[in-house]
Scaffold this active site. Structure first.
Site, PDB file in Angstrom:
ATOM      1  N   LYS A  17     -58.146 -18.038 -49.421  1.00  9.70           N
ATOM      2  CA  LYS A  17     -56.971 -18.680 -50.020  1.00  9.70           C
ATOM      3  C   LYS A  17     -57.259 -18.787 -51.504  1.00  9.70           C
ATOM      4  O   LYS A  17     -58.076 -19.592 -51.955  1.00  9.70           O
ATOM      5  CB  LYS A  17     -56.732 -20.061 -49.409  1.00  9.70           C
ATOM      6  N   CYS A  36     -86.637 -31.388 -82.834  1.00 16.92           N
ATOM      7  CA  CYS A  36     -86.952 -31.256 -81.409  1.00 16.92           C
ATOM      8  C   CYS A  36     -87.086 -32.632 -80.761  1.00 16.92           C
ATOM      9  O   CYS A  36     -87.902 -33.446 -81.198  1.00 16.92           O
ATOM     10  CB  CYS A  36     -88.247 -30.468 -81.230  1.00 16.92           C
TER      11      CYS A  36
HETATM   12  S1  IVH Z   1     -49.757 -16.176 -47.338  1.00 14.54           S
HETATM   13  C1  IVH Z   1     -45.722 -16.865 -45.741  1.00 14.54           C
HETATM   14  N1  IVH Z   1     -52.191 -15.646 -48.133  1.00 14.54           N
HETATM   15  O1  IVH Z   1     -51.298 -20.512 -50.843  1.00 14.54           O
HETATM   16  C2  IVH Z   1     -47.144 -16.856 -46.081  1.00 14.54           C
HETATM   17  N2  IVH Z   1     -50.992 -17.328 -49.270  1.00 14.54           N
HETATM   18  O2  IVH Z   1     -50.559 -23.184 -49.925  1.00 14.54           O
HETATM   19  C3  IVH Z   1     -47.419 -17.543 -47.342  1.00 14.54           C
HETATM   20  N3  IVH Z   1     -52.216 -18.350 -51.123  1.00 14.54           N
HETATM   21  O3  IVH Z   1     -47.882 -20.165 -51.405  1.00 14.54           O
HETATM   22  C4  IVH Z   1     -48.516 -17.112 -48.140  1.00 14.54           C
HETATM   23  N4  IVH Z   1     -54.044 -17.143 -50.912  1.00 14.54           N
HETATM   24  O4  IVH Z   1     -49.531 -19.128 -53.105  1.00 14.54           O
HETATM   25  C5  IVH Z   1     -51.098 -16.396 -48.322  1.00 14.54           C
HETATM   26  N5  IVH Z   1     -54.335 -15.049 -48.726  1.00 14.54           N
HETATM   27  C6  IVH Z   1     -53.250 -15.782 -48.928  1.00 14.54           C
HETATM   28  C7  IVH Z   1     -53.188 -16.753 -49.953  1.00 14.54           C
HETATM   29  C8  IVH Z   1     -52.037 -17.520 -50.092  1.00 14.54           C
HETATM   30  C9  IVH Z   1     -53.435 -18.099 -51.615  1.00 14.54           C
HETATM   31  C10 IVH Z   1     -51.315 -19.373 -51.660  1.00 14.54           C
HETATM   32  C11 IVH Z   1     -49.878 -18.929 -51.776  1.00 14.54           C
HETATM   33  C12 IVH Z   1     -49.135 -19.898 -50.911  1.00 14.54           C
HETATM   34  C13 IVH Z   1     -50.022 -21.095 -50.944  1.00 14.54           C
HETATM   35  C14 IVH Z   1     -49.764 -22.055 -49.815  1.00 14.54           C
END
Ligand code: IVH
EC number: 6.5.1.2
Length: 702
Positions: A119, A417
């Protein structure tokens, strides 16, 4: 209300105040990235609000952030083709398992495969490509409509203006700043008199919105999904029916950056257990990643599973964010200490108002050098964003400039120092006492005597102080000319301790060159680099005679490090001569020296090493192999420290490494081996038990 707003709200007034604070924080967060709260404090506030609303549904305020994408704060007027949703969160393995069960109940069958991916901690954007050309870049906004930030097209790495094919599609993903980009951004900002960004995420938010800056700031895009646009034609079908993992591969094939080339590449898992392994692996990589992640996203991989699970108003039901603990907190910079290291380097260290991060209390953070303080415009009394993940040393990301009160004071740099009062050499970024190592005699001699260097038992710092105070030791070499009578004359030195110490010194005299070299404490050469240098040159004479070019033939030594090592060795020449005179061993057992510099053979050898380092056909059992050790060793290897295992690997012709990757040839997995073993299994890396390994290297064990 303040940043430590507790989870429990007692009455209507505190509820209203909490909603007000959360709305303001969310608005600031999404507008400029300048929230007054860190993520943890915001989450606590939001949870308190939600709990109050559950108890008092009739009092819910329209402005409440509960259940809204971006806390209801985001703005924008470009409609999204398909809503850009948020994700629901889980915080533990139990919650995750419950969630998977609920998905499977809903679809009435097991989920065929899961995608497990990082994430990324940045900002969500939709990038619309028309016939292969990047046409529009839109923020998530409130999920239904976002802001047009097409002005940023061409400034984001990984988001090409042209695809490899004339495809029409919308790529979705995260824009963030890598740690390097963040440092560069703040250096540029402070140089232009602008306030630094508090953290990489704020940096990305602020930069994406900004137009017409006098300086350029780079960001990076990571795609995590794609969908068709009205003109996508035949490829629309593929984008909506292919598994998510294939869609990501397709997007990468078009030239858009994904996390595939990172240590936390998306992976698919067939079972919940496999997902857990993936989660642990990604979580374990967090501290060493060059960019921020705040969790792991798990998605049903197949389009059919996603379709059947369906989507709620705020988040899809086929995906979840497994949140990791917050690793950033805001706290106050109380002071700066200046410590003199063993080589005479004067390093600043930040003293912080103690703050709990990721399960431990943080009271100090590293500050690299004085220039670093100036570049980041840090001031005493500043509220600072502190980052700490896993075992890494906490660091200050930046001051939270908009929280300044005007009471902050400049950080004073030492004039002399702090250890010995001598002058400071400020000619390099890292300041150094002009007396160098002599300034920290005790620290440098104790380091040299340490277990991974000369391993002189019974020579701890207290004893070194005693020897130095008595005038018996003025440098490392003096240890080797200590006499029995001199030692017996010291307090608390009976016959037994004296004889033991002399015997330990005697043993140290014949340690391999790698350890003697390491004991010198040449800056930038720790244990593993010292071994590589010693094995490469085989004798101290050759190391000392090496010029920068020759040094660069050692794996891992670049131009800069080579120059630094050459300069330090010149400085250390008298000490080395003294050690030689004292009969200290200066050769590396089993190492063959390179041919004399300048000969044809040498040139050829250098060329060959450039192509494939280590593949020298040495006939050693681990020739050209990269070996990682994990878990507790058993059998004949039981007593060996990790450093000793690494020495062994290198003596047997291999290269020791601490992390498993595609390039790992062998993993020695002892008892309680954890994520490294799992990763090696996943990558198909050969795994050996300590006993099997001992057999493999046979005679090198002696
Ligand atoms: S999928 C419908 N994959 O996290 C699916 N989101 O807290 C939605 N994000 O809005 C997103 N890494 O900005 C997805 N590997 C990842 C992600 C990711 C970061 C963010 C994205 C989302 C937010 C939600």
């Amino acid at each position: 209300m303040t940043t430590n707003s507790a989870g429990v709200l007692a009455d209507t007034a505190s509820y209203a105040a909490a909603v007000e604070e959360a709305t303001q924080a969310a608005a600031a967060y999404y507008a400029t990235g300048e929230s007054t709260l860190d993520d943890d404090a915001y989450d606590r506030l939001a949870r308190g609000i939600a709990a109050y609303e559950a108890e008092h549904p009739q009092e819910v305020l329209a402005a409440s952030p509960t259940g809204k994408v971006a806390g209801g704060a985001a703005i924008g007027d470009v409609p999204h083709t398909v809503p850009m949703l948020s994700l629901d969160n889980v915080f533990s393995a139990e919650q995750f398992v419950t969630w998977t069960a609920s998905v499977e109940r809903r679809i009435g069958r097991p989920v065929a495969a899961w995608s497990v991916e990082p994430k990324l901690d940045g900002l969500a954007v939709a990038a619309r490509y028309q016939r292969g050309r990047l046409d529009r870049l839109i923020t998530r906004g409130d999920g239904t409509a976002g802001e047009d930030v097409s002005h940023a097209i061409g400034t984001v790495l990984g988001l090409p203006e042209r695809l490899n094919e004339p495809a029409t599609l919308e790529v979705r993903g995260e824009i963030l700043m890598t740690d390097e980009q963040f440092d560069a951004a703040n250096a540029a900002r402070t140089a232009h008199g602008a306030a630094p960004f508090a953290n990489p995420r704020n940096g990305a938010a602020g930069t994406l919105r900004a137009k017409d800056r006098p300086y350029r700031v780079e960001m990076t895009f990571f795609a995590y999904g794609a969908l068709p646009l009205p003109d996508s034609g035949a490829s629309a079908e593929a984008l909506t029916t292919l598994p998510h993992s294939e869609v990501l591969r397709h997007v990468a094939g078009l030239g858009v950056h994904t996390a595939a080339d990172t240590a936390v590449a998306p992976r698919t898992a067939g079972t919940v257990e496999e997902v857990q392994t993936g989660v642990e692996d990604i979580a374990g990589q967090r501290a060493t990643l060059p960019f921020g992640i705040d969790g792991i996203v798990i998605k049903a991989d197949l389009a059919a599973d996603q379709r059947d699970a369906g989507t709620g108003t705020r988040a899809p039901r086929w995906a979840i964010a497994y949140k990791l603990p917050a690793v950033e907190k805001v706290t106050r910079l109380l002071g700066v200490e200046w410590n003199v290291g063993r080589t005479g380097i004067i390093a600043p260290r930040a003293v912080l108002e103690p703050v709990e991060i990721d399960g431990s209390t943080v009271g100090y953070a590293t500050l690299h050098n004085p220039a670093d303080i100036t570049r980041r415009d840090l001031r005493l009394g500043d509220q600072v964003m502190v980052y700490k993940a896993g075992d890494i040393i906490p660091r200050i990301e930046a001051p939270v400039a908009h929280l300044r009160t005007g009471e902050e004071r400049p950080i004073e740099f030492p004039q002399s120092c702090p250890q010995c009062g001598s002058e400071i050499d400020t000619s390099e970024q890292r300041w150094r006492c002009v007396r160098g190592r002599d300034c920290r005699l005790v620290a440098s001699v104790s380091y040299a005597a340490g277990r991974d260097q000369l391993d002189i038992e019974g020579l701890g710092a207290t004893r070194v102080v005693q020897l130095a105070d008595a005038g018996l030791v003025a440098d490392l070499a003096d240890l080797f000319t200590l006499e029995r009578e001199q030692l017996l004359g010291l307090e608390r030195m009976g016959e037994t301790s004296t004889d033991n110490l002399l015997a330990a010194v005697e043993t140290a005299r014949s340690r391999p060159l790698s350890r003697v070299f390491c004991a010198l404490g040449v800056r930038g050469t720790g244990r593993s680099m010292s071994r590589r240098i010693a094995r490469h040159f085989a004798t101290m004479d050759r190391i000392v005679a090496a010029d920068t070019e020759a040094l660069q033939r050692v794996d891992g030594i670049g131009k800069e490090k080579a120059a630094a090592v050459v300069a330090e060795l010149a400085e250390l020449a008298p000490l080395i001569a003294k050690l030689v005179a004292a009969g200290v061993n200066m050769t590396e057992p089993g190492a063959t020296p390179p041919p004399d510099p300048g000969t044809e053979a040498d040139e050829e050898r250098a060329g060959a090493e450039g192509v494939s380092e280590g593949a020298g056909g040495t006939g050693l059992p681990l020739d050209a192999m990269t070996v990682v050790v994990t878990g507790a060793m058993t059998g004949v290897l039981e007593k060996l420290s990790r450093n000793e295992m690494n020495e062994l690997i290198e003596r047997a012709g291999g290269k020791a490494s601490s992390s498993v990757s595609k390039r790992t040839s062998l993993l020695v997995a002892g008892e309680k081996a954890g994520s490294k073993r799992t990763k090696a299994e996943g990558l198909g890396v050969r795994i050996a038990t300590p006993d099997e390994f001992a057999e493999l290297i046979g005679s090198f064990l002696g």
